[in-house]
Design an enzyme around this catalytic site. Structure first.
Site, PDB file in Angstrom:
ATOM      1  N   GLU A  19       0.883  -1.176   0.000  1.00 56.42           N
ATOM      2  CA  GLU A  19       0.000   0.000   0.000  1.00 56.42           C
ATOM      3  C   GLU A  19       0.920   1.226   0.000  1.00 56.42           C
ATOM      4  O   GLU A  19       1.227   1.797   1.030  1.00 56.42           O
ATOM      5  CB  GLU A  19      -0.898  -0.009   1.232  1.00 56.42           C
ATOM      6  CG  GLU A  19      -1.850   1.140   1.263  1.00 56.42           C
ATOM      7  CD  GLU A  19      -2.652   1.203   2.547  1.00 56.42           C
ATOM      8  OE1 GLU A  19      -3.560   2.026   2.601  1.00 56.42           O
ATOM      9  OE2 GLU A  19      -2.365   0.457   3.482  1.00 56.42           O
ATOM     10  N   GLU A  28       4.138  12.044  -1.358  1.00 63.40           N
ATOM     11  CA  GLU A  28       4.393  11.291  -0.125  1.00 63.40           C
ATOM     12  C   GLU A  28       4.229   9.785  -0.307  1.00 63.40           C
ATOM     13  O   GLU A  28       3.849   9.073   0.611  1.00 63.40           O
ATOM     14  CB  GLU A  28       3.491  11.777   1.009  1.00 63.40           C
ATOM     15  CG  GLU A  28       3.732  13.216   1.384  1.00 63.40           C
ATOM     16  CD  GLU A  28       2.844  13.699   2.505  1.00 63.40           C
ATOM     17  OE1 GLU A  28       1.957  12.961   2.960  1.00 63.40           O
ATOM     18  OE2 GLU A  28       3.042  14.844   2.930  1.00 63.40           O
TER      19      GLU A  28
END
Length: 125
Positions: A19, A28
């Site tokens: 993930e 990010e």
């Protein structure tokens, strides 16, 4: 991967699941780490999940922003605040939920990423 050591050894895994996605897909994100893990850990022909990622863009109306609020704040119009907010928003990646009724264009694909074959340089566009 910790301290450069791969549990089970290099190229010993069939599937890599991660993930890694950040907001706007790449802000990010940990995609570069996933690519390094893929190259170090997967057997030839191994799978990366998710295996593809696509960035889409679409236009939205001013109703999707806070602009209409500043049209009438307790009876006062505040165009200077609206102008400052517009200028600031044009300089940043703004992550904000938008109602489908506020989307006013069709979407377009900005970038398609094949996680099985891409390199970290493919995220720079």
């Amino acid at each position: 991967i910790k301290d450069g050591k791969i549990p089970g050894g290099a190229n010993s895994y069939d599937v890599l699941v991660s993930e890694w996605m950040g907001y706007g897909l790449l802000f990010e994100s940990m995609l570069d780490t996933v690519i390094a893990a893929r190259d170090a850990m997967l057997k030839p022909g191994g799978a990366v999940l998710p295996d593809v990622a696509t960035i889409h863009v679409a236009g939205f109306s001013r109703n999707a922003t806070s602009q209409p609020f500043w049209d009438d704040v307790y009876g006062f119009e505040m165009p200077a605040v609206q102008a400052d907010l517009r200028e600031e928003a044009s300089k940043l990646a703004v992550v904000h939920g938008v109602k489908s009724s506020h989307v006013c264009t069709t979407d377009g694909v900005v970038k398609y990423l094949d996680l099985a074959t891409m390199s970290a340089l493919d995220t720079e566009f």
